[in-house]
Scaffold this motif. Structure first.
Motif: not given
Length: 324
Positions: A243-253, A303-305
């Motif tokens: 299970m990954v947690t990713v931050e992204a620009s809102e324009r990539l929604l 962290k592994a990801a």
């Protein structure tokens, strides 16, 4: 000379092939067509035949001009639907060029000859990469049969060599697997279950000499969700499921929603950023997908990801040093 008892069928075929809402015929045209086949017919008999065909279910539309004009109305597929299907066939890399043209030719028979020409004009992307495996079309059918009847399948599996030849794995030995499902992610993949390895994917266009065994398939684990399984895999490359947690620009929604759907668990971050969580297979293809967005996307956890993404970046960067 054509048999008179076939007259009804010839009329139905004539309407199907020659008419649509922009191309009509008259009873006189039908009589002339029948006579060209060696069948004599009177106007009243043709009118009776048309009534029988309507009773049978053909949508024969009559319009009045100087005379009554006839055409076949609704069909099994509307023209826009067939154009969509032609596009799908053309875009499918798992179909050979030959099979694509055969399927498009069959789709053309579902409309009038005039409308078929508009389908034919769409055939313009045939130079895109297509599989060279002519047997694939039939292997798909055999795999479906094995899945539906709960039987194992056996086949040989190959990679491509630099010379463009087949290089068989296991020295050409046969695989015996428990088929679970077929899925499409640019190519057709067989999802099979192995007690030791779990779920394994095979490209169907790289399968040869496939046969359905008489041996029953081994019992499969309960609760397998194919949709969830495919959603977490990028280009069908397997890796550790995390299970990954990713931050992204809102324009990539929209991009994120297209990839993961509502299961992405999106929430708002700071300064035009969003954060989403999803179950994925931690493979090079997933990491490359994230890295492809540059500063617009980064892995927060686990962290592994993060380390796997960093390692992939460094390995790629090492190939482009100033001295290289």
């Amino acid at each position: 000379m054509a048999h008179k008892k076939l007259k009804l069928l010839y009329i139905a075929q004539y309407l199907k092939e020659q008419t649509d809402e922009d191309h009509t015929v008259t009873v006189k045209d039908i009589i002339a067509h029948l006579e060209s086949l060696g069948i004599s017919a009177e106007r009243k008999a043709v009118y009776d035949d048309l009534e029988l065909l309507e009773f049978f279910g053909l949508d024969i539309v009559r319009t009045k001009d100087k005379t009554f004009n006839l055409h076949l109305g609704s069909r099994t597929f509307e023209l826009p639907e067939l154009k969509l299907l032609v596009d799908v066939v053309q875009a499918s890399p798992f179909l050979t060029k030959k099979k694509s043209l055969q399927l498009i030719g069959k789709l053309e028979t579902l409309v009038s000859r005039h409308q078929a020409a508009s389908l034919r004009r769409q055939v313009y992307v045939m130079n895109r990469i297509k599989t060279a495996n002519e047997q694939l079309y039939y292997d798909i059918d055999s795999i479906n049969e094995a899945v539906n009847t709960g039987r194992k399948i056996t086949f040989r599996y190959f990679d491509w060599s630099v010379e463009g030849e087949r290089s068989y794995r296991r020295s050409g030995g046969r695989y015996v697997v428990n088929p679970v499902a077929l899925c499409v992610d640019r190519f057709y993949y067989l999802v099979a279950y192995d007690e030791e390895r779990g779920y394994v994917n095979y490209r169907v266009d790289r399968i040869s000499d496939l046969s359905v065994s008489e041996e029953p398939r081994d019992p499969l684990p309960q609760g397998f969700d194919l949709a969830e399984y495919v959603r977490g895999i990028f280009d069908m490359y397997r890796g550790e499921s995390v299970m990954v947690t990713v931050e992204a620009s809102e324009r990539l929604l929209n991009v994120i929603m297209d990839r993961f759907g509502r299961e992405a668990h999106v929430r708002r971050g700071e300064e035009g950023r969003i954060i989403f969580s999803a179950a994925v297979e931690l493979s090079p293809t997933f990491l490359s997908w994230v890295l492809g967005f540059g500063r617009d996307m980064r892995i927060l956890a686990p962290k592994a990801a993060q380390e796997a993404a960093r390692t992939l970046c460094l390995e790629a960067l090492s190939q482009y040093s100033p001295e290289a």
